[in-house]
Structures are given as C-alpha cells and as structure tokens.
Design an enzyme around this catalytic site. Structure first.
Site, PDB file in Angstrom:
ATOM      1  N   SER A 124       0.844  -1.203   0.000  1.00  8.40           N
ATOM      2  CA  SER A 124       0.000   0.000   0.000  1.00  8.40           C
ATOM      3  C   SER A 124       0.871   1.242   0.000  1.00  8.40           C
ATOM      4  CB  SER A 124      -0.858  -0.019   1.271  1.00  8.40           C
ATOM      5  OG  SER A 124      -1.431   1.232   1.503  1.00  8.40           O
ATOM      6  N   TYR A 149      -1.871  -1.369  10.931  1.00  5.29           N
ATOM      7  CA  TYR A 149      -2.095  -1.809   9.550  1.00  5.29           C
ATOM      8  C   TYR A 149      -0.900  -1.401   8.678  1.00  5.29           C
ATOM      9  CZ  TYR A 149      -3.749  -1.771   4.744  1.00  5.29           C
ATOM     10  OH  TYR A 149      -3.841  -1.954   3.388  1.00  5.29           O
ATOM     11  N   LYS A 153       2.169  -3.751   6.737  1.00  9.12           N
ATOM     12  CA  LYS A 153       2.576  -3.758   5.310  1.00  9.12           C
ATOM     13  C   LYS A 153       4.088  -3.550   5.190  1.00  9.12           C
ATOM     14  CE  LYS A 153      -1.401  -4.495   3.421  1.00  9.12           C
ATOM     15  NZ  LYS A 153      -1.665  -5.793   2.808  1.00  9.12           N
TER      16      LYS A 153
HETATM   17  P1  NAD Z   1     -10.826  -7.348   1.490  1.00  5.71           P
HETATM   18  O1  NAD Z   1     -10.988  -7.330   2.974  1.00  5.71           O
HETATM   19  O2  NAD Z   1     -12.042  -7.159   0.662  1.00  5.71           O
HETATM   20  O3  NAD Z   1     -10.105  -8.696   1.030  1.00  5.71           O
HETATM   21  C1  NAD Z   1      -9.208  -9.395   1.856  1.00  5.71           C
HETATM   22  C2  NAD Z   1      -9.698 -10.842   1.890  1.00  5.71           C
HETATM   23  O4  NAD Z   1      -8.814 -11.618   2.686  1.00  5.71           O
HETATM   24  C3  NAD Z   1     -11.094 -10.997   2.506  1.00  5.71           C
HETATM   25  O5  NAD Z   1     -11.889 -11.740   1.629  1.00  5.71           O
HETATM   26  C4  NAD Z   1     -10.849 -11.749   3.816  1.00  5.71           C
HETATM   27  O6  NAD Z   1     -11.952 -12.583   4.136  1.00  5.71           O
HETATM   28  C5  NAD Z   1      -9.583 -12.513   3.487  1.00  5.71           C
HETATM   29  N1  NAD Z   1      -8.721 -12.830   4.635  1.00  5.71           N
HETATM   30  C6  NAD Z   1      -8.295 -12.014   5.619  1.00  5.71           C
HETATM   31  N2  NAD Z   1      -7.494 -12.672   6.455  1.00  5.71           N
HETATM   32  C7  NAD Z   1      -7.388 -13.947   5.993  1.00  5.71           C
HETATM   33  C8  NAD Z   1      -6.696 -15.097   6.415  1.00  5.71           C
HETATM   34  N3  NAD Z   1      -5.941 -15.074   7.526  1.00  5.71           N
HETATM   35  N4  NAD Z   1      -6.810 -16.238   5.704  1.00  5.71           N
HETATM   36  C9  NAD Z   1      -7.588 -16.273   4.589  1.00  5.71           C
HETATM   37  N5  NAD Z   1      -8.281 -15.211   4.145  1.00  5.71           N
HETATM   38  C10 NAD Z   1      -8.175 -14.055   4.829  1.00  5.71           C
HETATM   39  O7  NAD Z   1      -9.724  -6.260   1.126  1.00  5.71           O
HETATM   40  P2  NAD Z   1      -9.285  -5.708  -0.289  1.00  5.71           P
HETATM   41  O8  NAD Z   1      -9.665  -4.281  -0.356  1.00  5.71           O
HETATM   42  O9  NAD Z   1      -9.685  -6.620  -1.366  1.00  5.71           O
HETATM   43  O10 NAD Z   1      -7.700  -5.741  -0.103  1.00  5.71           O
HETATM   44  C11 NAD Z   1      -6.908  -6.821  -0.563  1.00  5.71           C
HETATM   45  C12 NAD Z   1      -5.469  -6.579  -0.137  1.00  5.71           C
HETATM   46  O11 NAD Z   1      -5.013  -5.349  -0.669  1.00  5.71           O
HETATM   47  C13 NAD Z   1      -5.278  -6.497   1.377  1.00  5.71           C
HETATM   48  O12 NAD Z   1      -4.053  -7.107   1.717  1.00  5.71           O
HETATM   49  C14 NAD Z   1      -5.197  -5.013   1.627  1.00  5.71           C
HETATM   50  O13 NAD Z   1      -4.463  -4.690   2.785  1.00  5.71           O
HETATM   51  C15 NAD Z   1      -4.483  -4.530   0.370  1.00  5.71           C
HETATM   52  N6  NAD Z   1      -4.751  -3.121   0.069  1.00  5.71           N
HETATM   53  C16 NAD Z   1      -6.042  -2.713  -0.069  1.00  5.71           C
HETATM   54  C17 NAD Z   1      -6.294  -1.372  -0.308  1.00  5.71           C
HETATM   55  C18 NAD Z   1      -7.714  -0.884  -0.438  1.00  5.71           C
HETATM   56  O14 NAD Z   1      -7.932   0.323  -0.346  1.00  5.71           O
HETATM   57  N7  NAD Z   1      -8.706  -1.729  -0.672  1.00  5.71           N
HETATM   58  C19 NAD Z   1      -5.229  -0.461  -0.438  1.00  5.71           C
HETATM   59  C20 NAD Z   1      -3.921  -0.934  -0.314  1.00  5.71           C
HETATM   60  C21 NAD Z   1      -3.686  -2.287  -0.070  1.00  5.71           C
HETATM   61  C1  UD1 Z   2      -6.877   5.015   4.043  1.00  6.07           C
HETATM   62  C2  UD1 Z   2      -5.887   4.551   5.073  1.00  6.07           C
HETATM   63  C3  UD1 Z   2      -4.734   3.860   4.383  1.00  6.07           C
HETATM   64  C4  UD1 Z   2      -5.246   2.713   3.518  1.00  6.07           C
HETATM   65  C5  UD1 Z   2      -6.268   3.283   2.522  1.00  6.07           C
HETATM   66  C6  UD1 Z   2      -6.882   2.224   1.668  1.00  6.07           C
HETATM   67  C7  UD1 Z   2      -6.087   6.150   6.932  1.00  6.07           C
HETATM   68  C8  UD1 Z   2      -5.396   7.227   7.695  1.00  6.07           C
HETATM   69  N1  UD1 Z   2      -5.406   5.691   5.853  1.00  6.07           N
HETATM   70  O1  UD1 Z   2      -6.205   5.899   3.169  1.00  6.07           O
HETATM   71  O2  UD1 Z   2      -3.837   3.333   5.341  1.00  6.07           O
HETATM   72  O3  UD1 Z   2      -4.185   2.086   2.799  1.00  6.07           O
HETATM   73  O4  UD1 Z   2      -7.316   3.921   3.276  1.00  6.07           O
HETATM   74  O5  UD1 Z   2      -7.689   1.369   2.428  1.00  6.07           O
HETATM   75  O6  UD1 Z   2      -7.171   5.728   7.271  1.00  6.07           O
HETATM   76  N2  UD1 Z   2     -12.342  11.321   3.787  1.00  6.07           N
HETATM   77  C9  UD1 Z   2     -13.329  12.186   4.226  1.00  6.07           C
HETATM   78  N3  UD1 Z   2     -14.460  11.645   4.775  1.00  6.07           N
HETATM   79  C10 UD1 Z   2     -14.636  10.304   4.926  1.00  6.07           C
HETATM   80  C11 UD1 Z   2     -13.619   9.417   4.466  1.00  6.07           C
HETATM   81  C12 UD1 Z   2     -12.490   9.964   3.925  1.00  6.07           C
HETATM   82  O7  UD1 Z   2     -13.204  13.398   4.118  1.00  6.07           O
HETATM   83  O8  UD1 Z   2     -15.690   9.885   5.453  1.00  6.07           O
HETATM   84  C13 UD1 Z   2     -11.130  11.869   3.150  1.00  6.07           C
HETATM   85  C14 UD1 Z   2      -9.841  11.551   3.873  1.00  6.07           C
HETATM   86  O9  UD1 Z   2      -9.552  12.516   4.847  1.00  6.07           O
HETATM   87  C15 UD1 Z   2      -8.843  11.528   2.708  1.00  6.07           C
HETATM   88  C16 UD1 Z   2      -9.674  11.032   1.513  1.00  6.07           C
HETATM   89  O10 UD1 Z   2     -11.035  11.264   1.876  1.00  6.07           O
HETATM   90  O11 UD1 Z   2      -8.428  12.846   2.419  1.00  6.07           O
HETATM   91  C17 UD1 Z   2      -9.475   9.548   1.231  1.00  6.07           C
HETATM   92  O12 UD1 Z   2      -9.698   8.820   2.438  1.00  6.07           O
HETATM   93  P1  UD1 Z   2      -9.735   7.208   2.476  1.00  6.07           P
HETATM   94  O13 UD1 Z   2     -10.623   6.709   1.411  1.00  6.07           O
HETATM   95  O14 UD1 Z   2     -10.028   6.805   3.887  1.00  6.07           O
HETATM   96  O15 UD1 Z   2      -8.263   6.771   2.063  1.00  6.07           O
HETATM   97  P2  UD1 Z   2      -6.848   7.219   2.686  1.00  6.07           P
HETATM   98  O16 UD1 Z   2      -6.981   8.108   3.861  1.00  6.07           O
HETATM   99  O17 UD1 Z   2      -6.003   7.698   1.571  1.00  6.07           O
END
Ligand code: NAD
Ligand code: UD1
Length: 370
Positions: A124, A149, A153
């Site tokens: 991330s 979190y 990572k």
């Molecule tokens: P998500 O929660 O929808 O998907 C993660 C999946 O992993 C879920 O289906 C959950 O049931 C499964 N899981 C969790 N722990 C497990 C375990 N111990 N064994 C087996 N399954 C398990 O999340 P996502 O948004 O699809 O994210 C996927 C990956 O990408 C994650 O590692 C997350 O940290 C990373 N990531 C997501 C974002 C985002 O904004 N969505 C941003 C940066 C990184």
């Molecule tokens: C957040 C997480 C980051 C994670 C990412 C994806 C925090 C501090 N960071 O990032 O670790 O990798 O999600 O899951 O939580 N905002 C509002 N109102 C809301 C929600 C968000 O104003 O109700 C604003 C936030 O202040 C930010 C932007 O929208 O400026 C995006 O927020 P968000 O979607 O939560 O993502 P990140 O903060 O970038």
C-alpha cells in the site's frame, strides 16, 4: 499450472479471480471469509461462465497450505489475504500483526517447502507515510506508519526482501496500491464494506443511496488547492491488470520488485463529491469536520516505473470509477448477503482436519469430496 489467490473472495481479489479466469488461467482461491462472502465467487462464476475452486480456510493454517500448494500444482501466488481496517488495527494491533505478518510468513514457509517461489504481494502507498514531495516514486523513503495496519505492510515488505536475498529462486512483486475504487462494470461484484465505511468513495455512495445521511469531510485547511485531502484513486479493473502485467514480468525476473499502482493524478475530497453528484445525478450532502487523526494532506503516485517495466498504465478515468461504483451500489444497496465480520477468528480454530473445498458456480457451491 495453477494460480493460488489468497483473499480471493474479497473486494480486489474477486476482480482478480475473474480477470485471471478470463485470461485462461486455472485458479484456486483460499479465503477464510472474515471480510467477504462466498456470494462474490458465485458472481465471478456467473460472469466468467466457469466454476471457481474455493477453499474456505486460513493462510495461517500451514497444513492446509501444504496440501493446496502440492495438490493443485501451484506455480504463482497472488497474496491479497489480510485485514485492512486502519481504525481496527489501532484497537486490535496483535490481530493485525498475526494475520498480516505471521500469515504471510506461514504462506512463505509453505511456498518454500513446496518449491513455489513466485509471489505478488498487496502492499500500500501507506508505507510512504507522511511524505511531502509528490509524486511518490518507488524510491521515496518509506515513512513511519501511525497504525498497526501500515506497520504490518512495511514489515511484510521487509520480510519478503530478506527472503529474496536469502534465495535467488524467489521472484516477488511488492505492489503499492494507491486508493483502489470502482467495481466491475456489470455491477455484479464490488466493494462491500462491513459496517460504516471508513473510505471515502464507499461512504459517498452510501450517502447517495440514502443509507447514510451526510458525508463528513475531514478538514478543509490542508495545503491543497481547495483545502481538502488529495488522493490518487485507481479503478480496481486497472489495478488487476497491473497484477497480470507484474506476473508476466516476474516469470523471468528474480528478486524483489517494487511497483506503484496508481494513476499519477490526484483528486480532492470535494472534487470527488462533485464528480459523484454529476454521475449519480443526486446531491451528496456534506459538512466540514476537523481533520481525521493520521491523515495526510496529499498523496499521488509517480506511476512511470510500472509503465516502463510492466508496460502497464491505468486506462480508466474518474468518471468510470464513479459510474462503476454507483452501478454496483445501486444494484446492491446492502452489499453481498452473508458477509461475516470476525477478524478472522473462525469457530473450530485454524486447523481444518478436512479441507473445505467447494466448486462454486453461479447458482450454488458444491462441496468437493476431499
Ligand atoms: P478485502 O478485505 O475485501 O479482502 C481481503 C480478503 O482476505 C477478505 O476476503 C478476507 O476474508 C480474506 N482474509 C483475511 N485474512 C485472511 C486469512 N488469515 N486467511 C484467509 N483469508 C483471509 O480487502 P481488499 O480491499 O480486497 O484488499 C486486498 C489486499 O489489498 C489487502 O491485503 C489489503 O491490505 C491490500 N490493500 C487494499 C487497499 C484498499 O484500499 N482496498 C489499499 C492498499 C492495499
Ligand atoms: C486510508 C488509510 C490507508 C489505507 C487506505 C486504503 C487512513 C489514515 N489511511 O487511506 O492506510 O491504505 O485507506 O484502504 O485511514 N475522507 C473524508 N471523509 C470520509 C472518508 C475519507 O473526508 O468519510 C477523506 C480523507 O480525509 C482523505 C480522503 O477522503 O483525504 C481519502 O480517504 P480514504 O478513502 O479513507 O483513504 P486514505 O486516507 O487515503
């Protein structure tokens, strides 16, 4: 050869599974359903017209992994499984380190034992911390995350670097996602957060659909053009294309490779609200509230390395991201049915005497004899 997708029932994983099947790959999903529903895979099956092999289980279950890696002749692992709620990670840090860090270590141990050395890890942009110089390239220093979190990572990135240094057979991609949003254009699969969403776009769409009354905009006094936070939102369909490109390059490139997956373009919170109102043709009421703890002013990617080395760049613009989010939200106002939320704690413990393997098709899941 088959690709193992951990966390493949989740938001990004389910889009990845669909794209892999479309690209002709054999896929096996392992997911403990702590933040997902099997319904997502039924819909992947509906969209692809193919059955999906799903193992309900945990990446911390070593014996299960040993069995899966050997019996399915796995060649590559795409590792999405993990916990991802920043707020929850502050109150439950041990669960985050155990699941995200220890879970990845168990996975890598099982891969080592099985002779599988290709791994794509979901990292991330959070690892850059509170950087001030934008855009962020891969060699920008990593920061000091304020929550478990983010730390998990960074720790996994370090574990994987050391592992690759110890054994030249490893080919590892650390893909640093910026802000994934959007949904499959069919509106059948998408992001279904449990409880009140903490991320911006799911929150806005629940306000637009009437499930939540008003959006709180966290601060309008940042040093950005309109004072609200700026982020690099990337369509989940572009994100999964980036994984396919990374897999192709890893097939003849050893060591650890870091690639940003972002668009290179930042949008403010208020720009997101206005664009959403334009696409959905409805008002999104909002109010300005104080900054959220741990938030940064702005964050966007230098995505040129992925373009040079992977031949990949994001194709979809902001209006596509919002239109697809809105289609998913309008057709599934409550998300998927049967979503569990249990921090990965399953009844009966981690070790499954008999693997629970399902062949999922669009109408039902049939348990395979095992
Ligand atoms: P998500 O929660 O929808 O998907 C993660 C999946 O992993 C879920 O289906 C959950 O049931 C499964 N899981 C969790 N722990 C497990 C375990 N111990 N064994 C087996 N399954 C398990 O999340 P996502 O948004 O699809 O994210 C996927 C990956 O990408 C994650 O590692 C997350 O940290 C990373 N990531 C997501 C974002 C985002 O904004 N969505 C941003 C940066 C990184
Ligand atoms: C957040 C997480 C980051 C994670 C990412 C994806 C925090 C501090 N960071 O990032 O670790 O990798 O999600 O899951 O939580 N905002 C509002 N109102 C809301 C929600 C968000 O104003 O109700 C604003 C936030 O202040 C930010 C932007 O929208 O400026 C995006 O927020 P968000 O979607 O939560 O993502 P990140 O903060 O970038």
């Amino acid at each position: 050869m088959t690709i193992l997708v951990t966390g493949g029932a989740g938001y990004i994983g389910s889009h990845m599974v669909l794209r892999l099947i479309e690209a002709g790959h054999e896929v096996v999903v392992i997911d403990n359903l702590c933040n997902a529903s099997r319904e997502s895979l039924e819909r992947v099956s509906q969209l692809s017209g193919k059955e999906v092999t799903f193992i309900e289980g945990d990446i911390r279950d070593r014996s299960l992994l040993d069995y899966v890696l050997a019996d399915f002749e796995i060649s590559d692992v795409l590792h999405f499984a993990g916990l991802k709620s920043v707020g929850e990670s502050v109150s439950e840090p041990l669960a985050y380190f155990e699941n995200n860090v220890a879970g990845t270590i168990t996975l890598c141990q099982a891969m080592t034992a099985a002779g599988v050395h290709r791994l794509v890890f979901s990292s991330s942009a959070t690892v850059y911390g509170d950087a001030t110089r934008m855009p962020l390239s891969e060699n920008a220093p990593t920061g000091q995350p304020t929550n478990a979190y983010g730390h998990s990572k960074l720790m996994v990135e370090e574990v994987l670097r050391k592992l690759a240094r110890s054994d030249p057979r490893w080919s590892i991609a650390l893909l640093r996602y910026f802000n994934p949003v959007g949904a499959h254009p069919s509106g059948l699969i998408g992001e279904a957060p449990s409880g009140t969403p903490s991320n911006l776009l799911p929150f806005i769409s629940q306000v637009a659909i009437g499930r939540l009354p008003v959006l709180s905009v966290f601060g309008d006094d940042y040093p950005t053009p309109d004072g609200t936070g700026v982020r690099d939102y990337i369509h989940v369909m572009d994100l999964v294309e980036g994984h396919l490109a990374a897999m192709r390059v890893l097939s003849d490139r050893a060591g650890v490779n870091v690639w940003n997956l972002g668009t290179g373009q930042g949008y403010s919170v208020l720009e997101m609200v206005r664009a959403f109102e334009h696409v959905a043709q409805r008002e999104v009421p909002y109010r300005i509230v104080p900054r959220r703890d741990g938030d940064i002013a702005a964050c966007w990617a230098d995505a040129s390395l992925a373009e040079r080395e992977l031949g990949w760049r994001a194709q979809r613009g902001l209006l596509d991201m919002i239109a697809d989010t809105w289609r998913w939200q309008s057709r599934n106002p409550e998300g998927y049915p049967r979503l569990r939320n249990s921090l990965g704690r399953q009844s009966g413990g981690l070790t499954s005497a008999l693997p629970r393997i399902y062949l999922i098709d669009k109408t039902h899941a049939s348990r395979m004899a095992s």
